[in-house]
Design an enzyme around this catalytic site. Structure first.
Site, PDB file in Angstrom:
ATOM      1  N   ASN A   9       8.806   6.428   2.736  1.00 43.96           N
ATOM      2  CA  ASN A   9       7.663   5.584   3.076  1.00 43.96           C
ATOM      3  C   ASN A   9       7.653   5.410   4.594  1.00 43.96           C
ATOM      4  O   ASN A   9       8.382   4.593   5.135  1.00 43.96           O
ATOM      5  CB  ASN A   9       7.798   4.226   2.372  1.00 43.96           C
ATOM      6  CG  ASN A   9       6.631   3.308   2.697  1.00 43.96           C
ATOM      7  OD1 ASN A   9       5.680   3.711   3.362  1.00 43.96           O
ATOM      8  ND2 ASN A   9       6.709   2.082   2.222  1.00 43.96           N
ATOM      9  N   LYS A  11       5.400   4.205   6.482  1.00 42.49           N
ATOM     10  CA  LYS A  11       4.695   2.999   6.956  1.00 42.49           C
ATOM     11  C   LYS A  11       3.865   3.353   8.202  1.00 42.49           C
ATOM     12  O   LYS A  11       3.371   4.462   8.306  1.00 42.49           O
ATOM     13  CB  LYS A  11       5.692   1.864   7.204  1.00 42.49           C
ATOM     14  CG  LYS A  11       6.614   1.665   5.997  1.00 42.49           C
ATOM     15  CD  LYS A  11       7.456   0.436   6.062  1.00 42.49           C
ATOM     16  CE  LYS A  11       8.339   0.372   4.814  1.00 42.49           C
ATOM     17  NZ  LYS A  11       9.118  -0.855   4.729  1.00 42.49           N
ATOM     18  N   HIS A  94       2.762  -1.786  -2.701  1.00 42.66           N
ATOM     19  CA  HIS A  94       3.907  -2.059  -1.836  1.00 42.66           C
ATOM     20  C   HIS A  94       3.900  -3.540  -1.419  1.00 42.66           C
ATOM     21  O   HIS A  94       2.838  -4.116  -1.198  1.00 42.66           O
ATOM     22  CB  HIS A  94       3.875  -1.153  -0.602  1.00 42.66           C
ATOM     23  CG  HIS A  94       5.159  -1.222   0.159  1.00 42.66           C
ATOM     24  ND1 HIS A  94       5.430  -2.229   1.057  1.00 42.66           N
ATOM     25  CD2 HIS A  94       6.273  -0.448   0.106  1.00 42.66           C
ATOM     26  CE1 HIS A  94       6.656  -2.055   1.539  1.00 42.66           C
ATOM     27  NE2 HIS A  94       7.192  -0.984   0.976  1.00 42.66           N
ATOM     28  N   GLU A  96       4.443  -4.947   1.286  1.00 39.23           N
ATOM     29  CA  GLU A  96       3.748  -5.234   2.557  1.00 39.23           C
ATOM     30  C   GLU A  96       2.242  -5.295   2.343  1.00 39.23           C
ATOM     31  O   GLU A  96       1.544  -6.080   2.989  1.00 39.23           O
ATOM     32  CB  GLU A  96       4.140  -4.182   3.600  1.00 39.23           C
ATOM     33  CG  GLU A  96       5.580  -4.414   4.063  1.00 39.23           C
ATOM     34  CD  GLU A  96       6.327  -3.174   4.500  1.00 39.23           C
ATOM     35  OE1 GLU A  96       5.691  -2.134   4.760  1.00 39.23           O
ATOM     36  OE2 GLU A  96       7.580  -3.238   4.569  1.00 39.23           O
ATOM     37  N   GLU A 166      11.475  -2.612  -5.689  1.00 38.23           N
ATOM     38  CA  GLU A 166      11.847  -2.889  -4.311  1.00 38.23           C
ATOM     39  C   GLU A 166      11.975  -4.400  -4.105  1.00 38.23           C
ATOM     40  O   GLU A 166      10.974  -5.076  -3.837  1.00 38.23           O
ATOM     41  CB  GLU A 166      10.793  -2.343  -3.347  1.00 38.23           C
ATOM     42  CG  GLU A 166      10.621  -0.844  -3.424  1.00 38.23           C
ATOM     43  CD  GLU A 166      10.004  -0.306  -2.140  1.00 38.23           C
ATOM     44  OE1 GLU A 166      10.638   0.565  -1.523  1.00 38.23           O
ATOM     45  OE2 GLU A 166       8.921  -0.763  -1.741  1.00 38.23           O
ATOM     46  N   GLY A 172      13.780  -3.401   4.697  1.00 35.28           N
ATOM     47  CA  GLY A 172      13.838  -3.450   6.157  1.00 35.28           C
ATOM     48  C   GLY A 172      14.807  -4.482   6.697  1.00 35.28           C
ATOM     49  O   GLY A 172      14.816  -4.751   7.900  1.00 35.28           O
ATOM     50  N   SER A 212      16.362  -0.827   2.053  1.00 32.42           N
ATOM     51  CA  SER A 212      17.529  -0.535   2.899  1.00 32.42           C
ATOM     52  C   SER A 212      18.462   0.517   2.303  1.00 32.42           C
ATOM     53  O   SER A 212      19.684   0.461   2.479  1.00 32.42           O
ATOM     54  CB  SER A 212      18.296  -1.821   3.223  1.00 32.42           C
ATOM     55  OG  SER A 212      17.460  -2.707   3.952  1.00 32.42           O
TER      56      SER A 212
END
Ligand code: PGA
Length: 250
Positions: A9, A11, A94, A96, A166, A172, A212
């Protein structure tokens, strides 16, 4: 069909020149795992990525997609546009997108339906926040995210759905779920699918872990029975790291 998969991903990283360079570096690495390899450059570089990866065995996916077909939706990208650029896989849900762009379960139903109706494959993401885990609500949260967005589907639709668990607290942050935490949740996800549909379906869906994941911890996580691979953020932006993760998916 259940597969070993490692998806990067990207991003909002890598401009056109950097996209080309990273793909060139990726092509120089060897996939010794047999896992399916997917990368997700930004919309603006997808067509380039499709042509640059041709014949390499690396697939190109999008990070998002509109629920609409076409028309007055400024800034949006449709399934038909993606397909015309050679992209047939899309990440939806996702954390985000949920947190920063207000994507709700109801919107995700529309996006999932559109992608599947267009014959695309969906990598559907979900996962609990730290507070929810601390309050021991992580199983309830995951069950509701999956059921709200996917349980209207016919069983046959799941052949085009890849799930990606996730935990938001691991994305992150450098903090990874332990392999036991990942396995426990992945087993729960399969049980949730089995209860709603059937055991065959539950064991045939690919369930990825994300958060991560990096070369140093990937092998341990991927060794777990119900973990089929990973959705990789930071470690997908350097070819050696990404292939370190891919080659850990034995
Ligand atoms: P991370 O991101 O590997 O950088 O934690 C994963 C993701 O957001 O998909």
């Amino acid at each position: 069909m259940r597969q070993k998969i490692v998806a990067g991903n990207w991003k909002m990283n890598k401009n056109l020149v950097e996209t080309k360079a990273l793909i060139s570096d990726l092509k120089a690495q060897a996939n010794t795992s047999g896992a399916r390899v997917i990368i997700t450059p930004s919309f603006v570089n997808l067509a380039l990525a499709v042509s640059e990866t041709e014949g390499s065995g690396i697939e190109v996916a999008a990070q998002n997609m509109s629920q609409h077909d076409s028309g007055a939706y400024t800034g949006e990208v449709s399934a038909a546009m993606l397909k015309s650029a050679g992209v047939n896989v899309v990440i939806l849900g996702h954390s985000e997108r949920r947190a920063y762009y207000g994507e709700t379960d109801a919107l995700l139903v529309e996006k999932v339906n559109k992608a599947l109706a267009e014959g695309m494959e969906v990598i559907f993401c979900f996962g609990e926040e730290l507070e929810e885990r601390k309050a021991n609500k992580h199983f309830d949260v995951v069950a509701s995210q999956i059921s709200n967005a996917l349980f209207h589907l016919e069983a046959s639709a799941f052949k085009n759905v890849i799930l990606a668990y996730e935990p938001v607290w691991a994305i992150g942050t450098g903090e990874t779920a332990s392999s036991d935490q990942a396995q426990e949740m992945h087993a729960f996800i399969r049980k949730t699918l089995a209860d709603k549909y059937n055991a065959d379906l539950a064991s045939s869906v690919s369930v990825l872990y994300g958060g991560s994941c990096k070369p140093s911890n990937a092998e341990e996580i991927f060794s777990k029975e119900d973990v089929d691979g990973g959705l990789i953020g930071g470690a997908s932006l350097k070819a050696v790291d990404f292939f370190g993760v891919i080659n850990a998916n034995k």
